[in-house]
Scaffold this motif. Structure first.
Motif, PDB file in Angstrom:
ATOM      1  N   ALA A  73      31.555  46.457  36.038  1.00 18.98           N
ATOM      2  CA  ALA A  73      31.414  46.005  34.653  1.00 18.98           C
ATOM      3  C   ALA A  73      31.313  44.486  34.584  1.00 18.98           C
ATOM      4  CB  ALA A  73      32.588  46.501  33.817  1.00 18.98           C
ATOM      5  N   ALA A  74      32.134  43.783  35.352  1.00 19.49           N
ATOM      6  CA  ALA A  74      32.096  42.326  35.362  1.00 19.49           C
ATOM      7  C   ALA A  74      30.758  41.820  35.893  1.00 19.49           C
ATOM      8  CB  ALA A  74      33.244  41.770  36.197  1.00 19.49           C
ATOM      9  N   GLY A  75      30.249  42.491  36.919  1.00 19.17           N
ATOM     10  CA  GLY A  75      28.945  42.106  37.466  1.00 19.17           C
ATOM     11  C   GLY A  75      27.821  42.301  36.454  1.00 19.17           C
ATOM     12  N   LEU A  76      27.844  43.421  35.761  1.00 18.31           N
ATOM     13  CA  LEU A  76      26.827  43.681  34.738  1.00 18.31           C
ATOM     14  C   LEU A  76      26.959  42.702  33.573  1.00 18.31           C
ATOM     15  CD1 LEU A  76      26.842  47.588  34.708  1.00 18.31           C
ATOM     16  CD2 LEU A  76      25.030  46.094  35.549  1.00 18.31           C
ATOM     17  N   TYR A  77      28.202  42.397  33.200  1.00 21.97           N
ATOM     18  CA  TYR A  77      28.438  41.425  32.126  1.00 21.97           C
ATOM     19  C   TYR A  77      27.877  40.061  32.510  1.00 21.97           C
ATOM     20  CZ  TYR A  77      30.943  38.621  28.670  1.00 21.97           C
ATOM     21  OH  TYR A  77      31.257  37.753  27.658  1.00 21.97           O
ATOM     22  N   GLU A  78      28.172  39.649  33.731  1.00 21.05           N
ATOM     23  CA  GLU A  78      27.694  38.339  34.187  1.00 21.05           C
ATOM     24  C   GLU A  78      26.171  38.307  34.259  1.00 21.05           C
ATOM     25  OE1 GLU A  78      28.968  34.952  37.410  1.00 21.05           O
ATOM     26  OE2 GLU A  78      29.522  37.028  37.816  1.00 21.05           O
ATOM     27  N   LYS A  79      25.585  39.397  34.712  1.00 17.76           N
ATOM     28  CA  LYS A  79      24.127  39.469  34.818  1.00 17.76           C
ATOM     29  C   LYS A  79      23.468  39.425  33.443  1.00 17.76           C
ATOM     30  CE  LYS A  79      20.946  42.013  37.706  1.00 17.76           C
ATOM     31  NZ  LYS A  79      20.753  43.226  38.496  1.00 17.76           N
ATOM     32  N   SER A  80      24.072  40.086  32.472  1.00 21.01           N
ATOM     33  CA  SER A  80      23.456  40.152  31.142  1.00 21.01           C
ATOM     34  C   SER A  80      23.733  38.919  30.281  1.00 21.01           C
ATOM     35  CB  SER A  80      23.907  41.410  30.402  1.00 21.01           C
ATOM     36  OG  SER A  80      25.280  41.356  30.108  1.00 21.01           O
ATOM     37  N   THR A  81      24.853  38.228  30.506  1.00 21.85           N
ATOM     38  CA  THR A  81      25.186  37.066  29.668  1.00 21.85           C
ATOM     39  C   THR A  81      24.922  35.733  30.355  1.00 21.85           C
ATOM     40  OG1 THR A  81      27.487  36.995  30.411  1.00 21.85           O
ATOM     41  CG2 THR A  81      26.995  38.361  28.460  1.00 21.85           C
ATOM     42  N   GLY A  82      24.832  35.754  31.665  1.00 22.78           N
ATOM     43  CA  GLY A  82      24.620  34.507  32.392  1.00 22.78           C
ATOM     44  C   GLY A  82      25.903  33.781  32.751  1.00 22.78           C
ATOM     45  N   HIS A  83      27.038  34.364  32.415  1.00 21.17           N
ATOM     46  CA  HIS A  83      28.316  33.761  32.795  1.00 21.17           C
ATOM     47  C   HIS A  83      29.327  34.863  33.090  1.00 21.17           C
ATOM     48  CE1 HIS A  83      30.006  34.666  28.813  1.00 21.17           C
ATOM     49  NE2 HIS A  83      28.835  34.281  28.335  1.00 21.17           N
ATOM     50  N   ALA A  84      30.335  34.494  33.831  1.00 27.03           N
ATOM     51  CA  ALA A  84      31.372  35.459  34.207  1.00 27.03           C
ATOM     52  C   ALA A  84      32.195  35.859  32.989  1.00 27.03           C
ATOM     53  CB  ALA A  84      32.278  34.850  35.271  1.00 27.03           C
ATOM     54  N   PRO A  85      32.863  37.010  33.056  1.00 30.86           N
ATOM     55  CA  PRO A  85      33.762  37.397  31.965  1.00 30.86           C
ATOM     56  C   PRO A  85      34.836  36.322  31.757  1.00 30.86           C
ATOM     57  CG  PRO A  85      33.457  39.227  33.484  1.00 30.86           C
ATOM     58  CD  PRO A  85      32.829  38.022  34.113  1.00 30.86           C
ATOM     59  N   PRO A  86      35.311  36.143  30.523  1.00 30.60           N
ATOM     60  CA  PRO A  86      36.300  35.095  30.245  1.00 30.60           C
ATOM     61  C   PRO A  86      37.507  35.076  31.181  1.00 30.60           C
ATOM     62  CG  PRO A  86      35.471  35.994  28.196  1.00 30.60           C
ATOM     63  CD  PRO A  86      34.884  36.829  29.296  1.00 30.60           C
ATOM     64  N   PRO A  87      38.122  36.229  31.534  1.00 22.43           N
ATOM     65  CA  PRO A  87      39.268  36.141  32.451  1.00 22.43           C
ATOM     66  C   PRO A  87      38.884  35.579  33.820  1.00 22.43           C
ATOM     67  CG  PRO A  87      39.182  38.306  31.412  1.00 22.43           C
ATOM     68  CD  PRO A  87      37.924  37.604  31.065  1.00 22.43           C
ATOM     69  N   VAL A  88      37.686  35.880  34.278  1.00 18.65           N
ATOM     70  CA  VAL A  88      37.231  35.383  35.577  1.00 18.65           C
ATOM     71  C   VAL A  88      36.936  33.893  35.475  1.00 18.65           C
ATOM     72  CG1 VAL A  88      35.447  35.567  37.354  1.00 18.65           C
ATOM     73  CG2 VAL A  88      36.326  37.638  36.245  1.00 18.65           C
ATOM     74  N   GLU A  89      36.290  33.480  34.392  1.00 20.67           N
ATOM     75  CA  GLU A  89      36.013  32.052  34.204  1.00 20.67           C
ATOM     76  C   GLU A  89      37.301  31.245  34.171  1.00 20.67           C
ATOM     77  OE1 GLU A  89      33.665  31.713  30.620  1.00 20.67           O
ATOM     78  OE2 GLU A  89      31.809  31.743  31.776  1.00 20.67           O
ATOM     79  N   LYS A  90      38.317  31.776  33.512  1.00 20.00           N
ATOM     80  CA  LYS A  90      39.602  31.082  33.426  1.00 20.00           C
ATOM     81  C   LYS A  90      40.219  30.909  34.809  1.00 20.00           C
ATOM     82  CE  LYS A  90      44.019  31.238  31.081  1.00 20.00           C
ATOM     83  NZ  LYS A  90      44.902  31.976  30.171  1.00 20.00           N
ATOM     84  N   LEU A  91      40.169  31.982  35.616  1.00 22.23           N
ATOM     85  CA  LEU A  91      40.715  31.892  36.984  1.00 22.23           C
ATOM     86  C   LEU A  91      39.926  30.892  37.824  1.00 22.23           C
ATOM     87  CD1 LEU A  91      41.471  35.648  37.724  1.00 22.23           C
ATOM     88  CD2 LEU A  91      43.132  33.813  37.413  1.00 22.23           C
ATOM     89  N   ARG A  92      38.623  30.859  37.652  1.00 22.38           N
ATOM     90  CA  ARG A  92      37.794  29.924  38.415  1.00 22.38           C
ATOM     91  C   ARG A  92      38.124  28.486  38.040  1.00 22.38           C
ATOM     92  NH1 ARG A  92      31.949  33.041  38.112  1.00 22.38           N
ATOM     93  NH2 ARG A  92      32.470  34.715  39.576  1.00 22.38           N
ATOM     94  N   GLU A  93      38.419  28.252  36.762  1.00 26.12           N
ATOM     95  CA  GLU A  93      38.751  26.904  36.306  1.00 26.12           C
ATOM     96  C   GLU A  93      40.082  26.422  36.878  1.00 26.12           C
ATOM     97  OE1 GLU A  93      38.648  27.173  32.067  1.00 26.12           O
ATOM     98  OE2 GLU A  93      36.457  27.328  32.006  1.00 26.12           O
ATOM     99  N   GLU A  94      41.017  27.362  37.082  1.00 25.20           N
ATOM    100  CA  GLU A  94      42.330  27.010  37.596  1.00 25.20           C
ATOM    101  C   GLU A  94      42.296  26.617  39.066  1.00 25.20           C
ATOM    102  OE1 GLU A  94      44.864  30.342  36.735  1.00 25.20           O
ATOM    103  OE2 GLU A  94      44.782  29.993  34.574  1.00 25.20           O
ATOM    104  N   ASP A  95      41.290  27.091  39.784  1.00 23.42           N
ATOM    105  CA  ASP A  95      41.208  26.786  41.226  1.00 23.42           C
ATOM    106  C   ASP A  95      40.699  25.422  41.488  1.00 23.42           C
ATOM    107  OD1 ASP A  95      42.254  29.165  42.044  1.00 23.42           O
ATOM    108  OD2 ASP A  95      40.316  30.110  42.373  1.00 23.42           O
TER     109      ASP A  95
END
Length: 95
Positions: A73-95
């Motif tokens: 689902a996250a992969g399809l979301y990212e493919k269709s919107t051009g960005h990762a799901p919000p929880p994933v984006e938040k984790l990426r920002e923390e790193d």
């Protein structure tokens, strides 16, 4: 606003994962034990060991299924919107 779209996708993927896990668990339990899956943990027709084994198996199947479906689902979301799901984006920002 983009969080609402992901929340809907997450709810739908949870429902799909739950149904898949139920079918897999029910079929697998029947194939391995030759008996239908226990109706409930309180069912006196199954032993405590059988109830515990079923609880462990069903939890493992659900966790594996949920992980697989959520990742898809996250992969399809990212493919269709051009960005990762919000929880994933938040984790990426923390790193």
């Amino acid at each position: 606003m983009k969080g609402i779209g992901w929340k809907l996708v997450a709810i739908a993927s949870g429902l799909v994962a739950s149904q898949i896990a139920k079918v897999v668990t029910k079929g697998g339990w029947k194939a391995v034990t030759g008996k239908p899956m226990p109706v409930a943990a309180k069912d006196p027709s199954s032993s405590a060991a059988e109830a515990l084994a079923f609880a462990g198996v069903s939890a493992a199947v659900m966790a594996i299924t949920r992980t697989f479906v959520d990742r898809k689902a996250a992969g399809l979301y990212e493919k269709s919107t051009g960005h990762a799901p919000p929880p994933v984006e938040k984790l990426r920002e923390e790193d």
